[in-house]
Design an enzyme around this catalytic site. Structure first.
Site, PDB file in Angstrom:
ATOM      1  N   HIS A   1       0.828  -1.206   0.000  1.00 38.78           N
ATOM      2  CA  HIS A   1       0.000   0.000   0.000  1.00 38.78           C
ATOM      3  C   HIS A   1       0.871   1.269   0.000  1.00 38.78           C
ATOM      4  CE1 HIS A   1      -3.746   2.223   1.299  1.00 38.78           C
ATOM      5  NE2 HIS A   1      -2.820   3.085   1.698  1.00 38.78           N
ATOM      6  N   GLU A   2       1.798   1.332   0.948  1.00 37.37           N
ATOM      7  CA  GLU A   2       2.624   2.546   1.062  1.00 37.37           C
ATOM      8  C   GLU A   2       3.554   2.713  -0.141  1.00 37.37           C
ATOM      9  OE1 GLU A   2       1.709   4.710   3.027  1.00 37.37           O
ATOM     10  OE2 GLU A   2       0.496   3.512   4.392  1.00 37.37           O
TER      11      GLU A   2
ATOM     12  N   HIS B   1       1.673   4.550  -2.784  1.00 39.67           N
ATOM     13  CA  HIS B   1       1.731   6.010  -2.605  1.00 39.67           C
ATOM     14  C   HIS B   1       3.110   6.546  -3.004  1.00 39.67           C
ATOM     15  CE1 HIS B   1      -2.106   6.490  -0.709  1.00 39.67           C
ATOM     16  NE2 HIS B   1      -1.813   5.783   0.352  1.00 39.67           N
TER      17      HIS B   1
ATOM     18  N   HIS C   1       3.714   6.555  -6.699  1.00 38.07           N
ATOM     19  CA  HIS C   1       2.864   7.608  -7.261  1.00 38.07           C
ATOM     20  C   HIS C   1       3.562   8.970  -7.087  1.00 38.07           C
ATOM     21  CE1 HIS C   1      -1.558   9.277  -7.410  1.00 38.07           C
ATOM     22  NE2 HIS C   1      -0.875   9.588  -8.491  1.00 38.07           N
TER      23      HIS C   1
HETATM   24 ZN   LIG Z   1      -3.150   5.194   1.899  1.00 34.85          ZN
END
Ligand SMILES: [Zn+2]
Length: 603
Positions: free
Chosen positions: A392-393, A396, A399
């Site tokens: 998940h991290e 980010h 991105h």
């Molecule tokens: Zn998040």
């Protein structure tokens, strides 16, 4: 009480390869101080542009570029102090650096606060001319976005009154926070081991999942009993917040509060309405899930307090960090070789602070530092959730990496609406990989349960919230009073509709609206659903389509905030103005229910 923190290593006991490289921001503290002093000198320089922005495009461009330069430097100063502080929150030196950086940021904000009002005051013809000037090429989208909001900006005198009222109109949210997080008391309950503990929101989250039905029922009755006792106060607080948002929406000449809330991201109201319609048309799978859960838990009747109980026994995954890295690499392989290369760079170049140590900030986050690279804080502890958090991290972080490498500062920052898409796509791909490669039946059941609970709580539950939110604003806009009775009745009806006839809607649930912090903000929760549905669609494309889809995905990551979120997602291949993304998500949910039924019948 045992002190778990005494067994934690101190920070200097952690090997350097598991720590992030703060020296990538500043090699020494002297360099931090030097930038800090330089930036202080920029304050008078930016003020010199005051009341001169209309003179020429070149003048305006100089001012905006100076502001960007300042923001990039301030971003580095603040990140260096904050990330260092999070390594050990007890460290007084970095606490003081954070304080200094915060003070400087506030001064810079105040010094440059004249810029936007001055641009908005430009005659339309001047703004159009500036928009097309070569000096201002990086700011085209910025101007379009400002111009779009211009019709909702009031006269300077009116704006000043609104600005002065801001603190007072925050009261409802502040009162909610104080009541719910400081003053409210919850009863004592007895846990599975016969131990007495005082209920809290934090403890409720694990108690409501207890395999011991007596425990979860007591937790449920205890928690909602406390909210019920204060229901009239909560109704008054919620009313205060609703009226505030209605007031600002009307004052700024929007046709509805919903429209005013969505206008920040330029999200069309039909995206919101479509979401409600599509989920309402697909409630049957949720009813089926409730029935399956009742069967799996061998219950005669299923109650609201049984919903969070896993259908699988708690399975221990023990995944050392190197194995976790490999799972993430394998799980994200469908994103293609270009993504894999950046992922590898991130996993091996000092972006990540892996392990827990004494005093370290809990939880996990990703922090993009423009002109440096992203940083990721973890507290990796070998659980399956820790591997998901890493995926998940990194979503980010990558991105941020792509956006900052591809966009000028003015358009590098992505919006909340797209942020969780990049992270959730990774989580979904990882989950898919684990399901495909896990042979052990109990572990598989655990993964299926995780997935179903994720969709139930993110898609169905948050849409129920979004539907409630829309209704209370409509009623208040028509002049109806939001009494506790009315709110309870609405909440009850929505739960009955969403969960179906199989479940007993315990009357205690009726006041659940009181404890949802988001209702004391302004139309926030729908983004959880749209983000998850967009991520499901993109993950599906990565798994079934060719390299062109991967390239579109990379382009999406590179877009940052260069366009409106709906347009950015459309270019990536997801049209959030249609029902398809939500339909696809709920179809996946249905096929996972088939899987659950299979696993349960063979066990
Ligand atoms: Zn998040």
């Amino acid at each position: 009480m045992p002190e778990p923190s005494t067994t934690l290593p101190s920070r200097d006991q952690i090997k350097p390869e598991y720590k992030w490289k703060m020296e990538d921001i500043y090699a020494t503290e002297d360099l931090w101080q030097a930038d800090f002093d330089t930036l202080k000198g920029y304050l008078p320089r930016i003020m010199e542009y005051r009341e001169t922005l209309s003179q020429s495009a070149a003048r305006l461009a100089d001012c905006l570029k100076l502001r960007d330069e300042i923001s990039i430097m301030a971003g580095k100063l603040f990140a260096y102090a904050r990330l260092h502080r999070d390594e050990n929150t007890a460290n007084a030196k970095y606490q003081s650096l954070v304080g200094k950086a915060e003070g400087l940021l506030a001064d810079l904000g105040a010094a440059s606060s004249f810029i936007e009002p001055e641009i908005l005051a430009l005659p339309d013809a001047t703004l159009a001319q500036f928009r097309n000037n070569e000096h201002l090429a990086d700011y085209t989208f910025y101007f379009d976005n400002l111009a779009r909001q211009k019709q909702h900006v009031l006269s300077p005198a009116e704006e000043e009154i609104l600005a002065r009222a801001a603190e007072a109109t925050q009261a409802a949210e502040n009162i909610f926070n104080m009541l719910a997080h400081a003053d409210m008391t919850f009863p004592d309950i007895t846990d599975e081991n016969g131990k007495t503990l005082t209920l809290s929101e934090g403890r409720y989250r694990s108690l409501i999942m207890s395999p011991d039905r007596r425990v979860r029922k007591d937790a449920f009755l205890g928690l909602f009993g406390a909210y019920n006792a204060l229901r009239n106060s909560f109704a008054a607080i919620l009313t205060g917040n609703v009226k505030k948002n209605i007031f600002y929406g009307r004052t700024r000449r929007f046709t509805s509060t919903l429209e005013s809330a969505l206008s920040d991201g330029n999200i069309p109201v039909n995206v919101y309405n479509n979401l409600l319609t599509t989920v309402n048309n697909n409630l049957e799978p949720l009813h089926r899930y409730v029935a399956l859960k009742k069967k799996a838990l061998k219950l005669d009747n299923i109650h609201m307090y049984d919903l969070y109980t896993p259908v699988a026994p708690n399975t221990k995954f023990n995944i050392p960090y190197p194995d976790g890295l490999q799972l993430v690499r394998d799980g994200l392989a469908p994103l293609g070789p270009e993504y894999a290369a950046v992922l590898n760079k991130g996993l091996t170049s000092g972006w990540i602070d892996v392990y827990e140590n004494k005093g370290k900030q809990t939880g996990a986050y990703s922090w993009g530092v423009y002109d440096v690279h992203p940083f990721v804080l973890l507290n990796y502890n070998k659980r399956l959730e820790d591997v998901s958090t890493l995926a998940h991290e990194m979503g980010h972080a990558i991105h941020s990496y792509y956006s900052q490498a591809s966009q000028p500062y003015a358009t590098a920052e992505y919006t909340i609406f797209t942020a969780e898409v990049a992270s959730t796509t990774n989580e979904i791909l990882l989950n898919n990989h684990l399901l495909k490669t896990t042979a052990d039946k109990l572990k598989k059941l655990y993964l299926v349960n995780q997935y179903l609970e994720m969709v139930r709580t993110t898609v169905y539950r948050q849409t129920l919230f979004a539907e409630f939110e829309k209704s209370i604003y409509e009623k208040a806009e028509e002049g109806e009073t939001l009494t506790a009775d009315l709110l309870d009745e609405m909440w009850h009806a929505l739960n009955a509709k969403y969960y179906g006839s199989e479940i007993v809607i315990d009357p205690e649930i009726n006041t659940e609206w009181a404890r949802i912090p988001h209702f004391y903000w302004n139309f926030y929760v729908y983004q959880y659903v749209t983000g998850y549905a967009a991520a499901t669609t993109l993950a599906e494309k990565m798994l079934t389509e060719d390299a062109a889809a991967q390239q579109r995905y990379i382009n999406f990551l590179k877009s940052g905030g260069a366009d409106y979120p709906i347009t950015i997602l459309k270019n990536a291949g997801v049209d959030m103005s249609t029902p398809q993304p939500v339909e696809l998500t709920l179809n996946k949910f249905s096929s996972m229910l088939d899987e659950l039924e299979n696993l349960l019948s063979n066990s």
